[in-house]
Write a protein that holds these residues in place. Structure first.
Motif, short mmCIF file in Angstrom:
data_model
loop_
_atom_site.label_atom_id
_atom_site.label_comp_id
_atom_site.label_asym_id
_atom_site.label_seq_id
_atom_site.Cartn_x
_atom_site.Cartn_y
_atom_site.Cartn_z
N LEU A 53 31.16 3.29 50.96
CA LEU A 53 30.64 4.63 51.23
C LEU A 53 30.62 5.50 49.97
O LEU A 53 31.67 5.78 49.38
CB LEU A 53 31.52 5.29 52.31
N ASP A 54 29.42 5.91 49.59
CA ASP A 54 29.27 6.79 48.43
C ASP A 54 29.79 8.19 48.76
O ASP A 54 29.60 8.68 49.88
CB ASP A 54 27.79 6.86 48.03
N ILE A 55 30.45 8.83 47.81
CA ILE A 55 30.98 10.17 48.05
C ILE A 55 29.90 11.23 47.95
O ILE A 55 29.72 12.06 48.84
CB ILE A 55 32.13 10.48 47.07
N TRP A 56 29.15 11.22 46.85
CA TRP A 56 28.19 12.30 46.60
C TRP A 56 26.83 11.96 47.18
O TRP A 56 26.04 11.25 46.58
CB TRP A 56 28.09 12.57 45.10
N GLY A 86 34.14 10.67 40.45
CA GLY A 86 35.32 10.87 41.29
C GLY A 86 36.48 11.51 40.54
O GLY A 86 36.63 11.33 39.33
N THR A 87 37.27 12.28 41.25
CA THR A 87 38.49 12.86 40.70
C THR A 87 39.67 12.31 41.47
O THR A 87 39.51 11.78 42.57
CB THR A 87 38.47 14.39 40.82
N ILE A 88 40.85 12.45 40.91
CA ILE A 88 42.04 11.94 41.60
C ILE A 88 42.25 12.70 42.91
O ILE A 88 42.69 12.14 43.91
CB ILE A 88 43.29 12.03 40.70
N GLU A 89 41.90 14.01 42.92
CA GLU A 89 42.06 14.79 44.15
C GLU A 89 41.15 14.26 45.25
O GLU A 89 41.56 14.16 46.41
CB GLU A 89 41.76 16.27 43.88
N THR A 90 39.92 13.91 44.88
CA THR A 90 38.98 13.37 45.87
C THR A 90 39.46 12.02 46.39
O THR A 90 39.40 11.74 47.58
CB THR A 90 37.58 13.20 45.25
N ALA A 91 39.96 11.18 45.48
CA ALA A 91 40.47 9.87 45.88
C ALA A 91 41.67 10.01 46.80
O ALA A 91 41.79 9.29 47.80
CB ALA A 91 40.84 9.06 44.64
N VAL A 92 42.57 10.94 46.48
CA VAL A 92 43.75 11.17 47.31
C VAL A 92 43.34 11.68 48.69
O VAL A 92 43.86 11.23 49.72
CB VAL A 92 44.71 12.17 46.63
N GLU A 93 42.38 12.62 48.72
CA GLU A 93 41.92 13.15 49.99
C GLU A 93 41.31 12.06 50.86
O GLU A 93 41.60 11.94 52.05
CB GLU A 93 40.90 14.27 49.77
N VAL A 210 50.53 17.82 49.46
CA VAL A 210 49.41 18.38 48.71
C VAL A 210 49.50 17.90 47.27
O VAL A 210 50.53 18.06 46.63
CB VAL A 210 49.43 19.92 48.73
N PRO A 211 48.42 17.28 46.73
CA PRO A 211 48.48 16.80 45.35
C PRO A 211 48.62 17.95 44.37
O PRO A 211 48.19 19.07 44.64
CB PRO A 211 47.13 16.09 45.17
#
Length: 214
Positions: A53-56, A86-93, A210-211
């Motif tokens: 699944l693509d994020i953007w 991708g950012t680490i916050e997006t990956a964590v979410e 919360v990261p």
């Protein structure tokens, strides 16, 4: 053996066709969706063995679709997120919602195949009781309170490893008061890997983690 079904969701036709060609050559049955709407239609009709699944994506992005599936109890298959930004916050979410892995574009052939092979065979590991006649006890002190865990020495190796992993992560989670950043630093793993491992083991956080913002 039944052919594994993979749904590739990406708004870029070049990415869809490339992934489809590679995965088809590896023996997978590949289905393509260029938008979240097409992915919804497919998922409502059937359950794939894996979703890439693509994020953007326009209109509805991958994280929103992932949330939607989770809320509708349709997130019953492993989902690997893909992104070139991708950012680490997006990956964590995404991991917190239920994604099992994250692929960064451009995706190398080796990384794609190893991630797909691993994700498509993921099984959520649940804690099980060891047979009483083979149990050995491990006593651990957390915040001044002693807890006893059974050591399943006669279990098959994989099952015993999952059991021990769950005890190990629960111990450090409680010891660090569910502070994911502190726990990740203490045991020497990346936060994204830690979230993914907790999810895989079926360990739920009682507090909202919360990261860090930095």
């Amino acid at each position: 053996m039944t052919t594994k079904q993979i749904l590739v969701v990406d708004d870029e036709i070049g990415i869809r066709e490339l992934l489809a060609e590679i995965l088809f050559d590896e023996g997978y049955q590949v289905h393509l969706a260029e938008s979240a709407e097409q992915a919804r239609v497919y998922r409502n009709a059937r359950e794939p063995d894996l979703v890439l699944l693509d994020i953007w994506m326009p209109v509805t992005d991958g994280v929103e679709l992932l949330k939607e599936w989770a809320e509708q109890e349709l997130l019953t298959m492993p989902v690997v997120m893909m992104s070139g930004h991708g950012t680490i916050e997006t990956a964590v979410e995404a991991t917190r919602i239920g994604a099992v892995d994250f692929l960064e574009k451009p995706i190398s052939l080796q990384k794609l195949l190893s991630t797909v092979a691993r994700a498509i065979n993921i099984e959520v590991a649940h804690l099980v009781e060891a047979p009483k006649e083979t149990q050995k006890n491990l006593t651990v002190e957390i915040a001044g309170v002693e807890k006893q865990y059974a050591l399943p020495l006669d279990m098959p190796l994989r099952q015993a490893r999952d059991y021990f992993d769950a005890i190990y992560f629960q111990y450090h989670l409680q010891k660090e008061d569910e502070n994911i950043s502190r726990m990740a630093e203490k045991i020497g793993v990346e936060r994204t890997h830690l979230y993914r491992k907790l999810k895989q083991l079926g360990i739920k956080l009682t507090k909202r983690a919360v990261p860090d913002s930095h």
